[in-house]
Write an enzyme that holds these catalytic residues in place. Structure first.
Site, PDB file in Angstrom:
ATOM      1  N   LYS A  95       0.814  -1.224   0.000  1.00 17.93           N
ATOM      2  CA  LYS A  95       0.000   0.000   0.000  1.00 17.93           C
ATOM      3  C   LYS A  95       0.839   1.263   0.000  1.00 17.93           C
ATOM      4  O   LYS A  95       0.557   2.213  -0.718  1.00 17.93           O
ATOM      5  CB  LYS A  95      -0.861  -0.010   1.276  1.00 17.93           C
ATOM      6  CG  LYS A  95      -2.311  -0.137   1.019  1.00 17.93           C
ATOM      7  CD  LYS A  95      -3.142  -0.043   2.297  1.00 17.93           C
ATOM      8  CE  LYS A  95      -2.433  -0.428   3.567  1.00 17.93           C
ATOM      9  NZ  LYS A  95      -3.256  -0.643   4.741  1.00 17.93           N
ATOM     10  N   ASP A 172      17.820 -12.281 -28.238  1.00 22.08           N
ATOM     11  CA  ASP A 172      17.253 -10.966 -27.985  1.00 22.08           C
ATOM     12  C   ASP A 172      16.042 -11.199 -27.066  1.00 22.08           C
ATOM     13  O   ASP A 172      15.305 -12.173 -27.248  1.00 22.08           O
ATOM     14  CB  ASP A 172      16.818 -10.347 -29.316  1.00 22.08           C
ATOM     15  CG  ASP A 172      16.783  -8.839 -29.252  1.00 22.08           C
ATOM     16  OD1 ASP A 172      16.770  -8.303 -28.131  1.00 22.08           O
ATOM     17  OD2 ASP A 172      16.758  -8.198 -30.312  1.00 22.08           O
TER      18      ASP A 172
HETATM   19  C1  LIG Z   1      19.399  -2.219 -21.026  1.00 23.06           C
HETATM   20  S1  LIG Z   1      20.377  -3.609 -20.591  1.00 23.06           S
HETATM   21  C2  LIG Z   1      19.940  -4.852 -21.800  1.00 23.06           C
HETATM   22  C3  LIG Z   1      20.803  -4.838 -22.988  1.00 23.06           C
HETATM   23  C4  LIG Z   1      20.273  -5.661 -24.117  1.00 23.06           C
HETATM   24  O1  LIG Z   1      19.496  -6.577 -23.937  1.00 23.06           O
HETATM   25  C5  LIG Z   1      20.663  -5.361 -25.471  1.00 23.06           C
HETATM   26  O2  LIG Z   1      20.098  -5.948 -26.387  1.00 23.06           O
HETATM   27  C6  LIG Z   1      21.731  -4.381 -25.750  1.00 23.06           C
HETATM   28  O3  LIG Z   1      22.025  -4.345 -27.127  1.00 23.06           O
HETATM   29  P1  LIG Z   1      23.150  -3.391 -27.681  1.00 23.06           P
HETATM   30  O4  LIG Z   1      23.035  -3.512 -29.175  1.00 23.06           O
HETATM   31  O5  LIG Z   1      22.851  -2.010 -27.214  1.00 23.06           O
HETATM   32  O6  LIG Z   1      24.471  -3.878 -27.189  1.00 23.06           O
END
Ligand SMILES: CSCCC(=O)C(=O)COP(=O)(O)O
Length: 407
Positions: A95, A172
């Site tokens: 809360k 990803d």
């Molecule tokens: C915000 S931390 C997570 C980073 C991530 O998952 C990512 O895909 C970063 O990719 P980049 O191309 O910026 O190295």
């Protein structure tokens, strides 16, 4: 505290009586009311009553409005809640998270509460053991632009990353269960490619496949991936909740490291006035719930977080005060080889250098992208300026020419 968990909050208010406020939290979040209770009832309720442990008021110099705050620590008797993270969070910040300018900045766990949490199954050292790498930071690359790719196209991207010499490859976080590359298929194809790359590089590799779908199906999905050869999993913890991570990480059948992605964390930690601090969200709770590897925005790249917050997360992931394995920190987003000396300066050796665009965007290609990072890591560990090392390492030179960095 052996029979209480504690929560520390930062409250901003120009005029409040912070001690009174602390008392109202201690009572309101436990027994509800106190002074109105008859004596007999008070005695019965005593063991449930929250305790004000500390109130530190920070008065601003002068009359600048908005700068007066207090750090308040309250103890919550273990007897009030079950030993799980949802019960703890609702007890300490349910809360009151909606009651004015209040931010949860730190948790303290009782031994009794901690005893329900085995923590990371592998942790920092276990991940190093799996890879056979103990003397340098690890290197991870991220699949990029994979939505709509089929298994052959995925395999092609995987092998180029693997041949570059990275230690880990992660999906990803936006690659969900899909018809073209369902998790079993991805794992099968990628682990075959990992083996093929190993014949050339001699290096072991962990591939973290993104575990997605409805909560009730996650265990089945994880088992499918593991049966197909997965040797790590990626998990969007905040979208599912810490208890889901806890269930997965403490399941004996899920015997691979789990990597926690921070997606959604920005909805919770950045305000100085509201939410939950990054060190609790991405440090304490991720480790307690069993994440072996934890990603978070770095202080240097494209999505940034102040350095003190990065250090506070890392402290929580590594601290020997928690009786569970340490989790591996991964400062991420917009990382390129020119930033490697800063990462090693701030995080030391126990860190994963992680890049997506900084590997795939290398002018000489993805493989060269991996090599440029390894060259930057080697130079930094030997205290050689990157620009000097680049004279004999064309991949590093090309990366520095494009992205800049320490010279
Ligand atoms: C915000 S931390 C997570 C980073 C991530 O998952 C990512 O895909 C970063 O990719 P980049 O191309 O910026 O190295």
């Amino acid at each position: 505290m052996n029979n209480m968990c504690t929560a520390t909050y930062r409250l901003h208010d120009d005029h409040a009586d912070f001690r009174k406020k602390a008392e109202s939290i201690a009572v309101g979040m436990t027994v509800g009311s106190w002074t109105e209770l008859p004596q007999a009832k008070r005695e019965a309720m005593q063991k449930h009553l929250g305790e004000v442990i500390k109130v530190e008021v920070h008065e601003p110099n002068g009359m600048s409005p908005g700068e007066r705050y207090a750090d308040i620590t309250i103890g919550y008797p273990d007897v009030n809640f079950s030993r799980d993270i949802p019960a703890l969070l609702v007890t300490v910040f349910g809360k009151i998270s909606m009651d004015g300018r209040i931010k949860l900045t730190q948790l303290g766990f009782s031994d009794n509460f901690l005893s329900a949490f085995p923590g990371p199954k592998f942790g920092l050292n276990g991940v190093r053991d799996l890879l056979g790498v103990h003397d340098r930071p690890l290197l991870m690359s991220i699949f990029k632009s994979v939505i709509g790719l089929d298994a052959d196209e995925l395999r092609e991207q995987f092998i180029r990353q693997a041949l570059g010499g990275v230690d880990l490859i992660k999906d990803d976080e936006i690659l969900f269960e899909n018809k073209l590359t369902p998790i079993e298929k991805r794992v099968e194809v990628c682990m075959k490619a990992a083996e093929q790359a190993r014949q050339e590089t001699g290096k072991k590799l962990l591939y973290a496949a993104n575990l997605t779908g409805s909560t009730s199906q996650l265990k089945k999905q994880a088992e499918r991936a593991i049966n197909a050869g997965a040797n790590a999993l990626l998990f969007n913890v905040l979208a599912y909740g810490y208890d889901v991570l806890h269930e997965l990480s403490s399941d004996p059948d899920i015997n691979v490291p789990i990597m926690a992605h921070p997606a959604l964390a920005g909805a919770v930690y950045p305000s100085p006035h509201y939410g939950i601090s990054a060190s609790v969200l991405l440090g304490q709770l991720m480790r307690l719930a069993g994440a072996d590897i934890v990603l978070f925005p770095s202080p240097y790249g494209s999505v940034t977080m102040p350095k003190e917050e990065n250090m506070a997360i890392t402290e929580q992931l590594l601290s020997t005060e928690l009786p569970v394995r340490a989790s591996m920190p991964v400062p991420s987003a917009g990382i390129h080889p020119g930033l490697v000396p800063l990462i090693l300066r701030d995080f030391g050796t126990d860190v994963i250098v992680n890049a997506g665009g900084g590997i795939h965007g290398h002018p000489m290609g993805t493989e060269a992208g991996g090599r440029a990072f390894l060259q930057a890591i080697e130079a930094s560990q030997r205290s050689i300026p990157l620009a000097q090392h680049a004279l004999e390492h064309p991949e590093l030179k090309s990366a520095l020419d494009l992205w800049g960095g320490e010279r």
